[in-house]
Design an enzyme around this catalytic site. Structure first.
Site, short mmCIF file in Angstrom:
data_model
loop_
_atom_site.label_atom_id
_atom_site.label_comp_id
_atom_site.label_asym_id
_atom_site.label_seq_id
_atom_site.Cartn_x
_atom_site.Cartn_y
_atom_site.Cartn_z
N ASP A 336 44.33 -20.77 -70.99
CA ASP A 336 42.89 -21.02 -71.07
C ASP A 336 42.26 -20.07 -72.05
O ASP A 336 42.91 -19.19 -72.58
CB ASP A 336 42.26 -20.76 -69.70
CG ASP A 336 42.80 -21.72 -68.69
OD1 ASP A 336 42.94 -22.89 -69.02
OD2 ASP A 336 43.09 -21.27 -67.56
N HIS A 562 59.65 -29.02 -80.22
CA HIS A 562 59.55 -28.94 -78.75
C HIS A 562 59.88 -30.30 -78.13
O HIS A 562 60.66 -30.40 -77.19
CB HIS A 562 58.14 -28.50 -78.35
CG HIS A 562 57.91 -28.49 -76.86
ND1 HIS A 562 57.91 -27.34 -76.12
CD2 HIS A 562 57.70 -29.50 -75.97
CE1 HIS A 562 57.72 -27.64 -74.84
NE2 HIS A 562 57.58 -28.95 -74.73
N GLU A 563 59.30 -31.35 -78.68
CA GLU A 563 59.50 -32.68 -78.10
C GLU A 563 60.95 -33.13 -78.24
O GLU A 563 61.55 -33.63 -77.30
CB GLU A 563 58.57 -33.70 -78.77
CG GLU A 563 57.09 -33.48 -78.48
CD GLU A 563 56.81 -33.24 -77.01
OE1 GLU A 563 57.44 -33.90 -76.17
OE2 GLU A 563 55.98 -32.38 -76.70
N HIS A 566 63.37 -31.90 -75.73
CA HIS A 566 63.49 -32.59 -74.44
C HIS A 566 64.66 -33.56 -74.47
O HIS A 566 65.43 -33.67 -73.51
CB HIS A 566 62.21 -33.37 -74.11
CG HIS A 566 61.10 -32.51 -73.60
ND1 HIS A 566 61.23 -31.74 -72.47
CD2 HIS A 566 59.86 -32.28 -74.07
CE1 HIS A 566 60.09 -31.09 -72.25
NE2 HIS A 566 59.25 -31.39 -73.22
N GLU A 592 60.98 -27.42 -70.52
CA GLU A 592 59.91 -27.08 -71.46
C GLU A 592 60.26 -25.83 -72.26
O GLU A 592 59.99 -25.74 -73.45
CB GLU A 592 58.60 -26.83 -70.70
CG GLU A 592 58.12 -28.00 -69.86
CD GLU A 592 57.79 -29.22 -70.69
OE1 GLU A 592 57.43 -29.07 -71.87
OE2 GLU A 592 57.92 -30.35 -70.17
#
Ligand SMILES: *[C@@H]1O[C@H](CO)[C@@H](O)[C@H](O)[C@H]1NC(C)=O
Ligand SMILES: *[C@@H]1O[C@H](CO)[C@@H](O)[C@H](O)[C@H]1NC(C)=O
Ligand SMILES: *[C@@H]1O[C@H](CO)[C@@H](O)[C@H](O)[C@H]1NC(C)=O
Ligand SMILES: *[C@@H]1O[C@H](CO)[C@@H](O)[C@H](O)[C@H]1NC(C)=O
Ligand SMILES: *[C@@H]1O[C@H](CO)[C@@H](O)[C@H](O)[C@H]1NC(C)=O
Length: 804
Positions: A336, A562-563, A566, A592
């Site tokens: 955040d 990153h993708e 997976h 992840e």
């Protein structure tokens, strides 16, 4: 009862993990994704310590076949007879790089598969069992009576098989017996397989069982209808689309080779589309484990939706959803805070124009994470000829998965299919502004002289759509480079990689990555869907509205990497055909983490500074998100002041989502790679040389065979290349649904296989730096993350004495 409570709690947790307040301009798409299942408290991953010294001499081990024999002997001793207690999956393989054989077995109870009864057995190149993971249910299952429908089907099949004489008969009887009859299998396995009288035997059992009072059993269609409200995005009533759904058994005349493959029922009908389901739904009867008690009979349903592809296990009697894994995984924020404005205006300079050869691309080259970290350049034939022997734009026409379609830029004349566009053996890349699942006819740049040189318009204030040709070229390039790199490190055809054509090297072809640029189904994120080997993975890359003009995630290599990771970790963990091993909890979290860790190792090629503590600091997604911190809680750094994550931090509620768990794992891997770099130095390329038989600066040794005629594994010379190799090898060794401890142990064993254990001390120390030492512990562990953890900073006393 316990399960009902668990199931009602989980959707809340999913919301918790993503419901933190955001900067007001940040409208992230929150893709619904269900992932849960029971505790597997009995699951183990054991490293067989002494294995390394007992070699060939003992057993006369010769080849891959012997590894299968060794596996069968071991499993027969440990869990009972093959064909009765387990079967060996066809996607088991021997790794050509390390010589390690990875055997995958599934539990059988009463002739049916147990969906989460998984064994992975690792056997070194001398035939020694070196480690094994085991989540078989320790008890046996109470009998269930078959339904009236099942009985009728069984009898029909038996009638058909009675008329079959000769050799085939037993196979047919066996496959009949396995169709749908949980309680029959126990008996039929005990009879002599070769005599025809078994038909009689089987039919007696069917009579006996079918005479019992029937319990209601859901049909596959009923099970799907029970599942739909849980998974569908719309809340439309199931009555509308249920009418015309039918489940048809997929009959095969010849018995199937593996013992436990009851025919799949295929649910079809126009109602599927009304329910938002994108393809036929395969349904198979099997068992699945629950936290307490015996495994339960379930329909396994594979349901493809627009943004999810679920494997779901629905109780055949109650319709309750007992376990579910989404094959699609997100990129997702975990941190955040305010979004500092970091308007980037310096225009990256394109290379001067020159005469362009075919297979030329203007891109941010490999290693450049995003437009703030480097300039555009023009690259020609950038592929690795070992990983992509036919390049990135061609394959034999016989292997064309899109043979029936008129893809613009595809030339199917002749025995080789050529693409004058961003498609080929490893990747097909295009826009997906509509955000739908169709892709074949989506727009791609076409250039008949195969030069893909397009302008990047963001610095000129253009919106992402206005420079789509550049974006698709970049996505195609980065995805292909990732294929080639991971191929060289062992994500090859046998290991279940993504390729249309497999060059006769094993594994299942027909599954290049479908890469959607500027996908309209979401914003400020990305996701990747990994079905089992043989079905394409699909990547959805999104635009980010975090700056003006908007930024395109396709331009940030770290997001693509990153993708794609997976796909890598899902196919390597638990074997190419099991996509359900990294669903949630620590396992899903590491799913992840590997993506962040690999993206960081790749960007480090361009950005590394030095290797003393804390000098190298990397964020994730900081360009796309337009936030200096990026999208995680902390940046990756060995400096505790920058990143204080330890194992124990996972107990915090903010870490109950897979992305936060992944951050901690990625930090541990980053520390390991930095410590290896401190010891072995840094390689400026992650790609091995093409010819590994001549001395080179990548490996310490050259390709050769050892005294026993076994290929010696090639050992990367530098810290970063060694780290990446160990990370991939560890994935292959670890069990399905690994814990942090399992994955750590698998990496340490990977080093044993690769170097003889030279780095055991260093790797233990690296994990122990962040609390994952030998004395780390967890109690009250839940399947989805929470528990009470203890950081452990100790390392096993022996390892650091044996190896300095
Ligand atoms: C980009 O190119 C310019 C001009 O050649 C150069 O000054 C600048 O350092 C380059 N930037 C990077 C990050 O390499
Ligand atoms: C398609 O391939 C054939 C055979 O290689 C070639 O003769 C033809 O010119 C190609 N067509 C185009 C449009 O490139
Ligand atoms: C194409 O394939 C056919 C059938 O395999 C073969 O007969 C023919 O020689 C091939 N043509 C070329 C140009 O390789
Ligand atoms: C293909 O690329 C070449 C070189 O960049 C360019 O001259 C040509 O116009 C392009 N063709 C098309 C159809 O865009
Ligand atoms: C890095 O920092 C850690 C913890 O602060 C320390 O144990 C280690 O010795 C340092 N390593 C180097 C190379 O300075």
């Amino acid at each position: 009862m316990r399960n009902a409570a668990l199931i009602s709690l989980l959707p809340c947790l999913a919301t918790l993990a993503t419901a933190h307040p955001r900067p007001s301009h940040d409208i992230r798409s929150v893709r619904k994704s269900l992932n849960f299942g029971p505790k597997h408290e009995h699951a183990t991953f054991q490293v067989v310590a002494a294995a390394h010294d007992e070699g060939l001499t003992k057993r006369g081990f010769t080849d891959e076949l012997d590894a299968q024999i060794a596996a069968r002997q071991f499993l027969d001793r440990q869990v009972g007879a093959e064909g009765e207690s387990y079967y060996i999956r066809k996607d088991s393989y021997t790794d050509a790089r390390t010589g390690v054989t990875h055997i995958y077995a599934k539990q059988l109870i009463d002739g049916l598969e147990v969906s989460d009864g998984d064994i992975n057995l690792n056997i070194d190149r001398y035939g020694n069992i070196i480690s094994w993971g085991n989540s078989f249910h320790p008890g046996t299952k109470a009998q269930t009576s078959p339904s009236g429908e099942t009985c009728a089907m069984m009898n029909d099949q038996l009638d058909a098989y009675r008329s079959e004489a000769g050799e085939n008969a037993w196979g047919l009887v066996k496959s009949a017996a396995q169709v749908l009859l949980p309680s029959l299998g126990r008996h039929h396995h005990t009879v002599d397989p070769r005599i025809q009288a078994n038909i009689q035997h089987v039919s007696h059992h069917i009579e006996a069982l079918c005479d019992q009072p029937q319990k209601e059993v859901l049909t596959p269609v009923d099970a799907l209808i029970a599942l739909l409200p849980r998974i569908s995005a719309s809340s439309s009533s199931s009555v509308d689309f249920a009418d015309d759904l039918v489940a048809t058994p997929e009959h095969s005349f010849a018995p199937k080779p593996a013992p436990a493959e009851p025919p799949t029922q295929i649910i079809s009908g126009s109602g599927l589309a009304k329910a938002g389901i994108k393809s036929h739904v395969p349904a198979r009867l099997m068992y699945t484990q629950v936290t307490d008690g015996a495994p339960r009979s379930v329909w396994k349903l594979e349901v493809e939706l627009e943004s999810n592809w679920y494997e779901a296990y629905v109780d055949v009697q109650t319709g309750e959803l007992l376990r579910i894994v989404d094959w699609a995984k997100d990129y997702s924020w975990t941190s955040d805070g305010p979004a500092p404005s970091k308007e980037h205006k310096q225009k990256p300079l394109p290379a001067p124009p020159k005469k362009l050869e075919p297979y030329t691309y203007q891109v941010f080259p490999w290693g450049i994470n995003d437009p703030t970290s480097g300039n555009l350049s023009i690259v020609t034939k950038p592929w690795d000829t070992t990983a992509s022997p036919a390049g990135w734009h061609e394959f034999p026409s016989a292997s064309n998965p899109w043979a029936g379609s008129k893809i613009p830029g595809m030339n199917t004349t002749g025995n080789t299919t050529h693409f004058y566009t961003t498609a080929g053996n490893n990747v097909i890349a295009h826009e997906d502004w509509e955000g739908q699942n169709n892709y074949l006819l989506n727009y791609r740049p076409i250039n008949e002289s195969l030069t893909f040189v397009y302008d990047y318009g963001e610095p000129d204030g253009l919106a992402p759509r206005e420079y789509i040709d550049f974006v698709i070229t970049q996505l195609f390039y980065t995805s292909n480079m990732y294929h080639d790199l991971t191929y060289r490190l062992g994500f090859d055809e046998l290991a279940g990689n993504f390729q249309a054509h497999n060059f006769g090297k094993g594994g299942n072809g027909g599954d290049p990555v479908i890469a959607n640029a500027q996908d309209g189904s979401g914003m400020n994120n990305a996701n990747f869907m990994t079905p089992p080997d043989g079905t394409s993975g699909r990547m959805r890359m999104y635009v980010w509205d975090t700056a003006t003009p908007y930024r395109d995630g396709d331009i940030e290599a770290g997001i693509i990497i990153h993708e794609l990771s997976h796909g890598l970790s899902t196919r390597l963990t638990g074997g190419p055909m099991n996509s359900g091993c990294l669903g949630f909890g620590e396992a899903g979290g590491m799913g992840e983490g590997w993506g962040d860790a690999i993206a960081t190792l790749i960007r480090q090629i361009e950005e590394h500074k030095s290797f003393s503590n804390g000098t190298d600091v990397y964020s994730m997604g900081s360009w796309a998100a337009n936030r200096e911190l990026g999208i995680r809680h902390y940046k990756y750094s060995t400096d505790e002041a920058v990143n204080p994550s330890t194992y124990k931090i996972l107990d915090k509620p903010a870490y109950w989502g897979v992305h936060a768990i992944g951050e901690v794992w990625a930090e541990m891997l980053f520390i390991m790679s930095q410590r290896l770099v401190e010891k072995y130095g840094f390689s400026s390329t992650l790609f091995p040389p093409i010819d590994t038989s001549i001395p080179n600066d990548y490996y310490v040794n050259t390709a050769s065979v050892d005294a026993k005629g076994k290929p010696t594994p090639l050992v990367p010379k530098h810290g970063n290349t060694l780290a990446l190799q160990l990370i991939l090898d560890g994935m292959k060794l670890q069990p399905c649904r690994p814990s942090f401890f399992d994955a750590r142990d698998a990496i340490i064993q990977a080093d044993l296989m690769l170097t003889g254990g030279e780095n055991a001390c260093l790797i233990w120390k690296a994990f122990a730096e962040r609390g994952l030492g030998i004395d780390a512990g967890i109690i009250n562990k839940s399947p989805w993350g929470p528990g009470i953890r203890t950081d452990g900073f100790k390392i096993p006393s022996k390892v650091c004495k044996e190896h300095k």
